[in-house]
Design a protein around this motif. Structure first.
Motif, mmCIF file in Angstrom:
data_model
loop_
_atom_site.group_PDB
_atom_site.id
_atom_site.type_symbol
_atom_site.label_atom_id
_atom_site.label_comp_id
_atom_site.label_asym_id
_atom_site.label_seq_id
_atom_site.Cartn_x
_atom_site.Cartn_y
_atom_site.Cartn_z
ATOM 1 N N ALA A 260 1.010 -1.238 -0.066
ATOM 2 C CA ALA A 260 -0.253 -0.258 -0.018
ATOM 3 C C ALA A 260 1.164 1.206 -0.383
ATOM 4 C CB ALA A 260 -0.619 0.203 1.394
ATOM 5 N N GLU A 261 0.858 2.219 -0.234
ATOM 6 C CA GLU A 261 1.073 3.918 0.019
ATOM 7 C C GLU A 261 0.308 3.986 0.903
ATOM 8 O OE1 GLU A 261 2.440 7.835 -2.612
ATOM 9 O OE2 GLU A 261 1.022 5.526 -3.578
ATOM 10 N N VAL A 262 0.911 5.378 1.904
ATOM 11 C CA VAL A 262 0.771 5.943 2.604
ATOM 12 C C VAL A 262 0.715 7.258 1.896
ATOM 13 C CG1 VAL A 262 1.431 6.885 5.155
ATOM 14 C CG2 VAL A 262 2.071 4.571 4.530
ATOM 15 N N LEU A 263 -0.739 7.750 1.956
ATOM 16 C CA LEU A 263 -0.782 9.270 1.823
ATOM 17 C C LEU A 263 -0.766 10.445 1.993
ATOM 18 C CD1 LEU A 263 -4.137 8.292 -0.044
ATOM 19 C CD2 LEU A 263 -1.699 8.372 -0.795
ATOM 20 N N LYS A 292 -7.905 17.017 9.385
ATOM 21 C CA LYS A 292 -6.877 17.408 8.162
ATOM 22 C C LYS A 292 -5.142 15.602 8.162
ATOM 23 C CE LYS A 292 -4.030 20.640 10.080
ATOM 24 N NZ LYS A 292 -3.172 21.568 11.037
ATOM 25 N N ALA A 293 -5.979 15.289 8.759
ATOM 26 C CA ALA A 293 -5.847 14.191 7.920
ATOM 27 C C ALA A 293 -5.862 13.736 5.822
ATOM 28 C CB ALA A 293 -5.961 12.660 8.669
ATOM 29 N N ILE A 294 -7.038 13.754 6.042
ATOM 30 C CA ILE A 294 -7.509 13.875 4.631
ATOM 31 C C ILE A 294 -7.171 14.908 3.823
ATOM 32 C CG2 ILE A 294 -10.034 14.241 3.583
ATOM 33 C CD1 ILE A 294 -11.422 12.582 5.839
ATOM 34 N N ARG A 295 -7.546 16.341 4.534
ATOM 35 C CA ARG A 295 -6.153 17.427 3.576
ATOM 36 C C ARG A 295 -4.619 17.199 3.288
ATOM 37 N NH1 ARG A 295 -7.211 21.698 6.969
ATOM 38 N NH2 ARG A 295 -9.077 21.251 6.953
ATOM 39 N N ASN A 296 -4.321 16.350 4.241
ATOM 40 C CA ASN A 296 -2.439 16.754 3.965
ATOM 41 C C ASN A 296 -2.241 15.111 3.658
ATOM 42 O OD1 ASN A 296 -2.601 18.281 5.929
ATOM 43 N ND2 ASN A 296 -2.315 16.472 7.887
ATOM 44 N N SER A 297 -3.622 14.521 3.074
ATOM 45 C CA SER A 297 -3.300 13.333 2.433
ATOM 46 C C SER A 297 -3.393 13.434 0.902
ATOM 47 C CB SER A 297 -4.083 11.447 2.556
ATOM 48 O OG SER A 297 -4.053 11.501 3.840
ATOM 49 N N GLY A 298 -4.267 14.312 0.571
ATOM 50 C CA GLY A 298 -4.322 15.187 -0.749
ATOM 51 C C GLY A 298 -5.748 14.283 -1.663
ATOM 52 N N ILE A 299 -6.479 14.219 -0.675
ATOM 53 C CA ILE A 299 -8.188 13.344 -1.183
ATOM 54 C C ILE A 299 -8.685 14.723 -0.603
ATOM 55 C CG2 ILE A 299 -6.576 10.984 -1.402
ATOM 56 C CD1 ILE A 299 -8.486 10.510 1.322
ATOM 57 N N LYS A 300 -10.038 14.004 -0.721
ATOM 58 C CA LYS A 300 -11.366 14.390 -0.585
ATOM 59 C C LYS A 300 -11.996 13.198 -0.029
ATOM 60 C CE LYS A 300 -11.159 18.204 -2.491
ATOM 61 N NZ LYS A 300 -11.042 19.527 -1.940
ATOM 62 N N ALA A 301 -13.092 13.649 1.315
ATOM 63 C CA ALA A 301 -13.230 12.928 1.935
ATOM 64 C C ALA A 301 -14.382 11.712 1.395
ATOM 65 C CB ALA A 301 -14.236 13.582 3.274
ATOM 66 N N PRO A 302 -15.290 12.109 0.509
ATOM 67 C CA PRO A 302 -16.138 11.408 -0.451
ATOM 68 C C PRO A 302 -15.152 9.879 -0.724
ATOM 69 C CG PRO A 302 -16.917 13.096 -1.190
ATOM 70 C CD PRO A 302 -15.816 13.489 0.140
ATOM 71 N N GLN A 303 -13.502 9.928 -1.354
ATOM 72 C CA GLN A 303 -12.826 8.786 -2.035
ATOM 73 C C GLN A 303 -12.559 8.034 -0.629
ATOM 74 O OE1 GLN A 303 -10.473 12.518 -3.225
ATOM 75 N NE2 GLN A 303 -9.971 10.654 -4.591
ATOM 76 N N VAL A 304 -12.708 8.039 0.718
ATOM 77 C CA VAL A 304 -12.018 7.400 1.425
ATOM 78 C C VAL A 304 -13.466 5.967 1.382
ATOM 79 C CG1 VAL A 304 -12.653 6.503 3.622
ATOM 80 C CG2 VAL A 304 -11.643 8.951 3.113
ATOM 81 N N ASP A 305 -12.635 4.900 1.379
ATOM 82 C CA ASP A 305 -13.960 4.300 0.840
ATOM 83 C C ASP A 305 -14.124 2.366 2.238
ATOM 84 O OD1 ASP A 305 -14.127 3.685 -1.861
ATOM 85 O OD2 ASP A 305 -12.034 3.398 -1.563
ATOM 86 N N CYS A 416 -5.137 9.884 12.433
ATOM 87 C CA CYS A 416 -5.083 9.217 11.908
ATOM 88 C C CYS A 416 -3.974 8.920 10.996
ATOM 89 C CB CYS A 416 -6.274 10.029 11.463
ATOM 90 S SG CYS A 416 -7.511 9.223 10.386
ATOM 91 N N VAL A 417 -4.327 8.195 10.131
ATOM 92 C CA VAL A 417 -4.175 7.836 8.762
ATOM 93 C C VAL A 417 -4.504 7.515 7.916
ATOM 94 C CG1 VAL A 417 -3.015 5.218 9.053
ATOM 95 C CG2 VAL A 417 -1.071 6.418 8.111
ATOM 96 N N ILE A 418 -4.083 7.688 6.002
ATOM 97 C CA ILE A 418 -4.392 7.448 5.411
ATOM 98 C C ILE A 418 -3.728 6.457 4.330
ATOM 99 C CG2 ILE A 418 -6.044 8.593 3.445
ATOM 100 C CD1 ILE A 418 -7.134 8.683 6.186
ATOM 101 N N PHE A 419 -3.954 5.555 3.999
ATOM 102 C CA PHE A 419 -3.546 4.198 3.100
ATOM 103 C C PHE A 419 -4.482 4.022 1.926
ATOM 104 C CE2 PHE A 419 -2.924 2.832 7.711
ATOM 105 C CZ PHE A 419 -1.546 2.733 7.735
#
Length: 424
Positions: A260-263, A292-305, A416-419
Motif C-alpha cells: 500500500a501507499e501511505v498518503l 486534517k489527515a484527509i486534507r494532508n493526504s490530498g484527497i476528499k472525504a467521499p474518496q475514503v472507501d 489518523c493515517v490514510i492508506f
C-alpha cells in the motif's frame, strides 16, 4: 517536495494469529483470540478474560539467540521482536552482517510499558538484598526503548532508532513519524510498529476502573462488542504489529512487493479541555484530526472507501461514529464501510494501532472488508447516524482504494493515517 512512501513488509503477533498468514485467516473467519485466564480468576479480577498471542517456546529459537533467551521475561519485547523481524524479512530485507550500520535504515517502534514482570522480579531481588542476581539483561528488558534497541541491534540499523509512547495511539503515531522521516528524505527505510505487554500487572488498573466487561467470563469470545448495544467495556489485549515503510524510489529499485501507499495523516491532542480529559476524547480535536489527515493526504472525504476505527466497545463508540460523520460530512448509506478488529483481538493498548494498521492494509491485498464480530445488535445511537449496511457483520468482497485508520488514546491524543492501494 515530499517523496512518496509505501509499505513493503508487515509482521504481526496478535492474539488470534501469529504471522501474517494466520492473522489474515483469522480476520476472514472472525476468529477470536480472547480467552478465559485462570490467573485473573485467582486474583479476583472482575473481568477474567483477556487476549494475548500464543507463542510456543520452540518458536522463540527462530528469533532469539540462546544468550538472548537467557533470563528473558518481557512479553512485549518478545512480541515486538517477532513482528519486527517478520516484517523485515517480508520486505525482502536481511539483517546487516557487515561492520557498517545501514545508514539509511531506522527503527521507530513504540510501547506503553516494557518488562513489567521482569521489573517485578527485580524489585523482589533488590528488597531481598540479592542485587547481584539481577543479571545483565534487566535494564534492556525494562527500559521503554528496549524494543527499538533490541531490533536496531538485530537488524544493524544506523538511522534513527527510537521508541515512541502515546498510550493507545502509539502504533499509528509511529507510522506517521516514520512516514514524515522518509518523505522528507531523512531515511529510506523505517521499521515501525508497536508492542504491548501481557498480564495482570498491566490489566489490573483497567479492571479497577471498572471499564472491562464482567458478564462474559464464561463466554470469552462474546466479550468484546464494538459498536454493539450490549457492549460492556473493552477486553484487555497485547501483542505487536510491524510495518516496513520505504521510499517509493527505494522500493522500486529493489523490486520490492508493495502492499500500500501511505498518503499522509495527522496527529493532535484535545488538550484535556472542554469535554476532553485524561480518559475522554475532545470531539473537536478528533474531528480536526480526521479532517486534517484527509486534507494532508490530498484527497476528499467521499474518496475514503473504508474506515478502521478505534472503537473499543465502550460507551464512546457512538460518539466516535458521530465524530467521523461530522468530520467527513458523510452519513447514512453515503458513509464508508467501517470496522473494528477489537471484537476478535480485544484492545491491545499500545500495540492496538500497529496490529490494526496491518489488518487494515491486508484488505487491499485480499480485496475485502473484514467483518465486525459481536455486532449483531448495533447501538441505536449509531444507527441514527449511519446505515447499518456500512457495518458488515462478516467479511465481504470489496476492493477498497483508500482506507482511513484512526487511534485515540488516554491523555486525549489522536492519530489518523490514510492508506491507499498502490498505483504506479
Amino acid at each position: 517536495m515530499s517523496r512518496r512512501v509505501v509499505v513493503t513488509g508487515m509482521g504481526v503477533c496478535a492474539p488470534n494469529g501469529v504471522g501474517i498468514k494466520d492473522f489474515t485467516e483469522a480476520l476472514y473467519k472472525g476468529k477470536s483470540g480472547i480467552r478465559h485466564h485462570s490467573r485473573l480468576e485467582q486474583l479476583n479480577f472482575g473481568c477474567q478474560v483477556a487476549a494475548e498471542p500464543l507463542v510456543k517456546d520452540n518458536v522463540l529459537e527462530r528469533y532469539f539467540t540462546p544468550l538472548q533467551l537467557r533470563g528473558l521475561n518481557a512479553s512485549g519485547l518478545v512480541y515486538g521482536v517477532i513482528a519486527g523481524k517478520d516484517a523485515w524479512a517480508d520486505a525482502g530485507l536481511s539483517p546487516n552482517t557487515s561492520k557498517t550500520p545501514l545508514w539509511d535504515c531506522g527503527i521507530i517502534f513504540g510501547t506503553g510499558i516494557l518488562g513489567v514482570d521482569k521489573f517485578r522480579d527485580a524489585i523482589y531481588q533488590v528488597d531481598n538484598k540479592e542485587v547481584r542476581r539481577l543479571g545483565s539483561t534487566t535494564v534492556i528488558q525494562t527500559m521503554a526503548s528496549g524494543i527499538s534497541a533490541y531490533l536496531g541491534g538485530i537488524l544493524g540499523c544506523g538511522n534513527q532508532v527510537t521508541t515512541n509512547s502515546s498510550a493507545c495511539t502509539t502504533g499509528t503515531e509511529g507510522i506517521l513519524m516514520a512516514y514524515e522521516r522518509i518523505s522528507s528524505g531523512k531515511a529510506e527505510v523505517i521499521l515501525t510498529g508497536s508492542c504491548g505487554e501481557s498480564g495482570p500487572y498491566i490489566w489490573g488498573g483497567f479492571d479497577a476502573m471498572r471499564i472491562l466487561p464482567r458478564d462474559f467470563n464464561d463466554n470469552p469470545s462474546a466479550a468484546s462488542r464494538p459498536m454493539s448495544a450490549s457492549a460492556q467495556g473493552f477486553v484487555p489485549g497485547s501483542g505487536a504489529g510491524a510495518l516496513v515503510l520505504e521510499s517509493l524510489e527505494s522500493a522500486q529499485k529493489r523490486g520490492a512487493k508493495i502492499y500500500a501507499e501511505v498518503l499522509g495523516g495527522e496527529l493532535n491532542s484535545g488538550g484535556q479541555v472542554g469535554e476532553g480529559s485524561m480518559t475522554a476524547p475532545n470531539s473537536e480535536a478528533v474531528q480536526r484530526c480526521i479532517q486534517k489527515a484527509i486534507r494532508n493526504s490530498g484527497i476528499k472525504a467521499p474518496q475514503v472507501d473504508a474506515i478502521n476505527g478505534h472503537l473499543t466497545a465502550t460507551s464512546k463508540d457512538a460518539l466516535e461514529i458521530t465524530n467521523w460523520s461530522v468530520a467527513m460530512g458523510l452519513s447514512g448509506v453515503k458513509f464508508p464501510y467501517i470496522n473494528s478488529f477489537k471484537g476478535m483481538i480485544g484492545h491491545c493498548l499500545s500495540a492496538a494501532g500497529s496490529i490494526e494498521c496491518v489488518g487494515s492494509i491486508l484488505q487491499f491485498e485480499e480485496g475485502v472488508v473484514f467483518g465486525n464480530v459481536n455486532c449483531e445488535d448495533i447501538h441505536p445511537e449509531i444507527l441514527k447516524v449511519i446505515d447499518g449496511s456500512r457495518i458488515p457483520q462478516k467479511t465481504i468482497p470489496y476492493r477498497p482504494k483508500i482506507i482511513a485508520k484512526a487511534s485515540f488514546g488516554f491523555g486525549d491524543v489522536n492519530a489518523c493515517v490514510i492508506f491507499s492501494a498502490y498505483k504506479n
